[in-house]
Design an enzyme around this catalytic site. Structure first.
Site, mmCIF file in Angstrom:
data_model
loop_
_atom_site.group_PDB
_atom_site.id
_atom_site.type_symbol
_atom_site.label_atom_id
_atom_site.label_comp_id
_atom_site.label_asym_id
_atom_site.label_seq_id
_atom_site.Cartn_x
_atom_site.Cartn_y
_atom_site.Cartn_z
ATOM 1 N N ARG A 107 0.816 -1.226 0.000
ATOM 2 C CA ARG A 107 0.000 0.000 0.000
ATOM 3 C C ARG A 107 0.848 1.274 0.000
ATOM 4 N NH1 ARG A 107 -2.999 -3.083 3.594
ATOM 5 N NH2 ARG A 107 -4.843 -3.973 2.591
ATOM 6 N N LYS A 121 3.363 11.791 -10.727
ATOM 7 C CA LYS A 121 2.541 10.919 -11.581
ATOM 8 C C LYS A 121 3.321 9.643 -11.853
ATOM 9 C CE LYS A 121 -0.217 14.172 -14.296
ATOM 10 N NZ LYS A 121 -0.414 14.717 -15.658
ATOM 11 N N GLU A 145 10.974 20.057 -24.103
ATOM 12 C CA GLU A 145 10.267 20.312 -22.830
ATOM 13 C C GLU A 145 10.889 21.503 -22.096
ATOM 14 O OE1 GLU A 145 7.538 18.613 -21.924
ATOM 15 O OE2 GLU A 145 7.632 16.925 -23.313
ATOM 16 N N LYS A 196 8.550 23.334 -13.426
ATOM 17 C CA LYS A 196 7.685 22.191 -13.103
ATOM 18 C C LYS A 196 7.437 22.133 -11.596
ATOM 19 C CE LYS A 196 5.815 17.945 -13.730
ATOM 20 N NZ LYS A 196 5.615 16.781 -14.530
ATOM 21 N N GLU A 200 -3.695 18.554 -11.231
ATOM 22 C CA GLU A 200 -4.126 19.040 -12.541
ATOM 23 C C GLU A 200 -5.558 19.566 -12.528
ATOM 24 O OE1 GLU A 200 -2.158 16.944 -15.758
ATOM 25 O OE2 GLU A 200 -3.852 17.374 -17.055
ATOM 26 N N ARG A 242 -1.682 23.188 -13.789
ATOM 27 C CA ARG A 242 -0.842 22.099 -14.302
ATOM 28 C C ARG A 242 -1.129 21.821 -15.783
ATOM 29 N NH1 ARG A 242 1.087 16.871 -10.658
ATOM 30 N NH2 ARG A 242 2.409 15.950 -12.230
ATOM 31 N N ASN A 294 0.803 21.171 -20.580
ATOM 32 C CA ASN A 294 0.411 20.450 -21.789
ATOM 33 C C ASN A 294 0.542 21.305 -23.043
ATOM 34 O OD1 ASN A 294 -0.219 17.984 -20.595
ATOM 35 N ND2 ASN A 294 -2.216 18.735 -19.950
ATOM 36 N N HIS A 327 0.934 19.854 -26.486
ATOM 37 C CA HIS A 327 0.599 18.431 -26.400
ATOM 38 C C HIS A 327 -0.680 18.059 -27.142
ATOM 39 C CE1 HIS A 327 3.836 18.413 -23.584
ATOM 40 N NE2 HIS A 327 3.659 17.153 -23.239
ATOM 41 N N HIS A 365 0.223 15.116 -29.246
ATOM 42 C CA HIS A 365 -0.283 13.761 -29.014
ATOM 43 C C HIS A 365 -0.899 13.178 -30.276
ATOM 44 C CE1 HIS A 365 -0.683 14.197 -24.381
ATOM 45 N NE2 HIS A 365 0.403 13.531 -24.705
ATOM 46 N N HIS A 425 8.432 11.666 -28.129
ATOM 47 C CA HIS A 425 7.425 12.552 -27.549
ATOM 48 C C HIS A 425 7.824 14.031 -27.702
ATOM 49 C CE1 HIS A 425 4.296 13.854 -24.861
ATOM 50 N NE2 HIS A 425 5.190 14.418 -24.078
#
Ligand SMILES: NC(=O)c1ccc[n+]([C@@H]2O[C@H](COP(=O)([O-])OP(=O)(O)OC[C@H]3O[C@@H](n4cnc5c(N)ncnc54)[C@H](O)[C@@H]3O)[C@@H](O)[C@H]2O)c1
Length: 378
Positions: free
Chosen positions: A125, A147, A189, A245, A255, A259, A263, A266, A270, A283
């Site tokens: 856990r 994340k 980035e 960041k 987010e 946040r 993106n 993106h 994407h 990416h």
């Protein structure tokens, strides 16, 4: 720590942790572990590509400092963000007698950070994790913010958890062995962070580009380990990009708001990544294309000047990133995919658009026809 002044801090409601960006940062790990009171067994999960240069020396250093260390490697590449690979990590941890007070060390790029981070989030856990990113993308993005997760056959990053690390050590000396193409993708980035919220970071990227004749993408990438001066400049730039960041995730862990600005580039990025077939473009390469398209969209919306579009394009180019869409991509297909983007709310795409270098806005009222125009005119 003597470099405390340079250490960034993520500060969230329920988590607070240091982020150190420094050449040779890995050598400070034993001291950090002692200061953080992490005395349990260390479980080092290492990308197999960095086991020889960094993983095994790190194990030796930690053992010499008196720590008990278990070590495993994970095959390089996105395919390792799988339930099968996660299962192997659980087997290794549980059969080895993992305890709640132990710590997982994730040494590698974003793949290892996400996979080992999720193992740490879920085994018993949840146990502690320390992120030790060795790619530029992982340093400025994946390692900070908590994340973690794996892919599902039906999509990327569909299974995961927020699990903040106890510490992030980004050792920029490890970038010396990174493939130039991976390094370039990471610069996308860094440049993104300048455009969304740090005009002086962007200006520093620009100044370095001018000094180097607008070409930092020479063979060997722009990382020349024996050029101390350049290493220091680039490390300072990376630290500033990481600071962006750190600031954003500190203010918006889950987010809910700001946040989303991360993106930038993106939405189209994407779509391009998916249409080209995952793995064709890195990416960061797709994000660079997406940033250029988003800036042109902002110009078409009269939100920014043509000068902004040009400056961003020049800097992306200087760091070796293309801004011209691959000709085989159909603008209609890109448009259709942007509507499926995860930031769509009630069928409206939430675009992150620049208004000035260092500032973006979120708009959900961009006419589809305008996006199509921008994509068609390339
Ligand atoms: N958690 C987050 O917030 C977040 C954010 C962005 C991206 N990601 C995830 O990160 C992943 C991409 O990360 P990445 O770009 O670091 O890819 P990666 O982890 O696959 O690393 C890229 C390549 O570089 C190699 N490598 C790593 N460090 C090296 C070094 N120092 N020297 C030589 N080779 C080295 C790896 O073996 C791999 O082949 C994706 O899965 C993405 O979903 C997560």
């Amino acid at each position: 720590m003597d470099n405390a002044a340079e250490t960034l801090m993520v500060t969230m409601e329920r988590a607070r942790y240091p982020v150190l960006v420094e050449a040779q940062a890995l050598t400070t790990l034993p001291e950090w572990l002692k200061n953080l009171g992490l005395r349990g067994t260390l479980w080092l999960v290492c990308d197999e590509a960095v086991a020889h240069p960094y993983g095994r020396p790190l194990v030796a250093m930690l053992r010499a400092a008196g720590f008990t260390v278990n070590f495993t490697t994970v095959p390089s590449g996105e395919a390792s963000k799988s339930s099968a690979q996660l299962g192997l990590l659980y087997d290794w941890l549980i059969s080895g007698g993992v305890e709640r007070r132990d710590t997982i060390l994730a040494l590698g790029g974003g793949v290892i950070g996400d996979l080992a981070g999720f193992a740490a989030a879920s085994v018993l856990r949840g146990i502690a994790v320390i992120q030790l990113p060795t790619t530029l993308l992982a340093m400025v993005d994946a390692a900070v913010g908590g994340k973690t997760g794996i892919n599902h056959p039906l999509g990327k990053n569909l299974i995961g958890a927020f699990h903040q690390p106890q510490l992030v050590l980004a050792d920029t000396a490890t970038l010396a062995t990174l493939a130039p193409r991976e390094l370039r993708a990471g610069w996308a980035e860094v440049i993104k962070h300048g455009v969304i919220s740090d005009a002086s970071l962007f200006a520093e990227l620009e100044a370095l580009a001018v000094e180097r004749g607008w070409n930092l993408a020479a063979p060997g990438g722009c990382w020349t380990p024996d050029d101390d001066d350049l290493t220091m400049r680039l490390t300072a730039i990376i630290r500033r990009a990481v600071a962006v960041k750190v600031g954003v995730v500190s203010r918006d862990e889950r987010e809910q708001g700001e946040r989303i600005t991360l993106n930038y580039g993106h939405t189209i990025g994407h779509a391009v990544e998916a249409l080209m077939g995952y793995g064709t473009l890195l990416h960061g390469e797709a994000v660079a294309l997406g940033m250029h398209a988003a800036a042109r969209l902002a110009l078409a919306m009269k939100l920014c000047s043509a000068d902004l579009v040009q400056r961003q394009q020049n800097v992306l180019g200087a760091y070796g990133l293309a801004t011209t869409m691959p000709p085989e991509l159909d603008p209609s297909a890109i448009l259709a995919l942007t509507l499926r983007d995860k930031k769509v709310q009630a069928r409206r795409v939430r675009w992150v658009l620049p208004t000035a270098i260092g500032h973006v806005v979120i708009r959900d009222d961009v006419p589809e026809a305008l996006v199509r125009d921008v994509l068609v005119s390339r």
